[in-house]
Design a protein around this motif. Structure first.
Motif, PDB file in Angstrom:
ATOM      1  N   TYR A   1     -46.564  19.358 -22.527  1.00 47.01           N
ATOM      2  CA  TYR A   1     -46.726  19.726 -23.937  1.00 47.01           C
ATOM      3  C   TYR A   1     -45.595  19.140 -24.762  1.00 47.01           C
TER       4      TYR A   1
ATOM      5  N   CYS B   1     -54.056  14.482 -26.904  1.00 44.73           N
ATOM      6  CA  CYS B   1     -53.910  15.732 -26.177  1.00 44.73           C
ATOM      7  C   CYS B   1     -55.280  16.292 -25.841  1.00 44.73           C
TER       8      CYS B   1
ATOM      9  N   ASP C   1     -48.667  22.297 -17.128  1.00 46.38           N
ATOM     10  CA  ASP C   1     -49.141  21.594 -18.321  1.00 46.38           C
ATOM     11  C   ASP C   1     -48.008  20.824 -18.998  1.00 46.38           C
TER      12      ASP C   1
ATOM     13  N   VAL D   1     -51.229  19.824 -23.997  1.00 49.23           N
ATOM     14  CA  VAL D   1     -51.239  20.626 -25.224  1.00 49.23           C
ATOM     15  C   VAL D   1     -50.236  20.050 -26.211  1.00 49.23           C
TER      16      VAL D   1
ATOM     17  N   ALA E   1     -44.878  27.933 -27.207  1.00 45.48           N
ATOM     18  CA  ALA E   1     -44.311  27.099 -26.149  1.00 45.48           C
ATOM     19  C   ALA E   1     -43.737  27.952 -25.028  1.00 45.48           C
TER      20      ALA E   1
END
Length: 487
Positions: free
Chosen positions: A32, A128, A30, A7, A20
């Motif tokens: 990010y 992404c 994940d 992400v 976040a």
């Protein structure tokens, strides 16, 4: 080779940090990063530095539900809000995932690879699986500035609140603030404390409503309850009050008009003055109401330190501003609080398989995704309540969608296109909104394409919403890609 993330979040303001926090708590597996164009956390609250800049929503609903507001003020200064966002990011370990000075210019989706390629102003690229725009809808590069006749003749200083000069000294000077919106009603009492006099020059009146600096219910709750419980009490009370007032204004506008007028007359003691300068032609909540903490604007006017003039500008003259009525308002400093320029998705250009996306011709899916655009979401708050209330619901819905995709082996989720697109996404008659209607997606006439400005409804329905409705999914294949449409 470009760095790849599960992400990417665009923007490290109130929305981006909240997204976040939710992401790393619910989906710690994940990867990010947050791409922030500026060199600091805070977004809008880092950009605006004009005198008195503050929230016009109470902090018990503007703050994150997972990190209660602990300061005494119910309406906080911009500096305190910025620090609150920064502290939230630092405490949660989010700050290390922010790429500062990274302005996203465009993003290209590849169906063959099921990923976005994100381009930045510096020439670097990242990829992404899911892209989340949390850059709000204000243009950071420019505010709205009318083309005033004779501006070059003015011998004083003209400033725009969005780009407040650090060296501006207005002590003992004659100040004119052009505008009647939230920025103007904040600036006038703030500058009146030191200026010789401040005049708020408006073309037409705006509804204003006083609110106390302190929340009595919150103060009592804090005395007898643990901090989190006290915050929930204050938050619930304010949600019910603001939503109730909005519904009352929509259903009984004449009643609310009279009530707001009565409040103004109470402070200003002059019904004629109120009817001339604080009696708009539109109904309450056709435009957003302006909050004045502890009636500070009314107090400045009643004390003679400020005044309001309702007229149109003819032109600037060397000594100030000449009005259509022929009156000249003399000024040493003019503040052009004439509004903001709106810009969807932070001005990022989107394309899907090399086809540019026209955001203005897209449909808004649940108010956070675009029809025909895979694995992309954007965050926009309420127009009638605190921004964070809707932003947090959007974050939670997005994570629910990501969980669903992971469970079923989907690589992409694309909202289908509804048959009818009608109302604008931002349903306000305010000038800054009307100037930008064609830039924003439109609403449909049914769920999930209808965006309601009703938190009490959304907080019940959004967590239970069917993520498969009107959504096309692409499954992760072994050799051949297949598409499944679930309705």
């Amino acid at each position: 080779m470009s760095e790849h993330f599960d992400v990417l979040i665009i923007g490290a303001g109130l929305s981006g940090i909240g997204a976040a926090w939710r992401l790393q708590r619910q989906r710690p597996q994940d990867t990010y990063a947050i791409l922030e164009a500026r060199d600091a956390i805070g977004g809008t609250w880092d950009l605006f530095r004009y005198p008195g800049v503050r929230s016009d929503s109470d902090m018990f609903t503007l703050s994150y539900p997972f990190r209660p507001w602990r300061e005494p003020e119910a309406l906080a200064s911009g500096d305190k809000i910025r620090r609150y966002i920064q502290d939230t990011a630092d405490e949660a370990g989010i700050t290390g995932n922010i790429r500062f000075g990274t302005r996203v210019t465009r993003a290209d989706w590849s169906s063959a690879e099921s990923r976005w390629t994100v381009h930045t102003a510096s020439g670097t690229t990242l990829t992404c699986t899911f892209l989340y725009g949390c850059a709000g809808y204000y243009s950071y590069a420019e505010g709205y500035q009318p083309d005033f006749a004779g501006l070059g003749d003015f011998t004083g200083r003209l400033v725009h609140p969005q780009f407040w000069p650090a060296d501006l000294d207005w002590a003992g000077k004659r100040v004119v603030v052009i505008g009647s919106g939230a920025t103007a009603v904040t600036l006038v009492p703030s500058m009146a404390a030191d200026a010789a006099h401040v005049t708020m020059l408006q073309r037409s009146p705006t509804y204003v409503t006083p609110l106390p600096d302190r929340d009595v219910i919150a103060d009592v709750a804090r005395r007898f309850l643990p901090p989190n419980a006290a915050n929930r009490v204050a938050r619930a009370k304010n949600i019910l009050l603001t939503q109730g007032f909005y519904q009352l204004a929509k259903r009984r506008p004449k009643l609310v008009r009279r009530a707001l007028r009565d409040v103004a007359v109470h402070f200003l003691k002059n019904p004629g003055y109120v009817d001339e300068h604080f009696k708009p032609s539109y109904d309450p909540w056709d435009q957003r109401l302006c909050v004045i903490p502890s009636a500070d604007l009314y107090t400045s006017i009643a004390d003679g330190r400020a005044s309001v003039v309702t007229d149109h500008i003819d032109r600037f003259v060397p000594e100030g501003i000449r009005l259509r009525s022929g009156t000249v308002i003399e000024a040493d400093v003019v503040v052009s609080a004439t509004g903001l320029s709106l810009l969807p998705i932070g001005g990022v250009e989107l394309s899907v398989d090399s086809e540019p996306v026209d955001v203005g011709k897209s449909a808004a899916y649940r108010g956070l995704m675009l029809s025909g655009v895979p694995n992309f979401a954007y965050c926009i708050g309420y127009v009638n309540a605190s921004w964070t209330l809707r932003a947090d619901l959007s974050h939670r819905y997005l994570l629910k969608l990501l969980d669903h995709m992971e469970r079923h082996g989907y690589t992409a989720a694309t909202p289908t296109t509804p048959g009818d697109i009608g109302r604008p996404l931002l349903d306000l008659s305010s000038g800054y909104v009307q100037r930008a209607l064609d830039k924003f997606p439109r609403q449909g006439n049914r769920d999930p394409w209808l965006v309601r400005q009703n938190y009490l409804r959304d907080v019940v329905t959004t967590p239970r919403a069917d993520v498969t409705r009107d959504m096309s999914f692409t499954r992760r294949p072994a050799t051949v890609r297949s598409t499944e449409v679930v309705s």
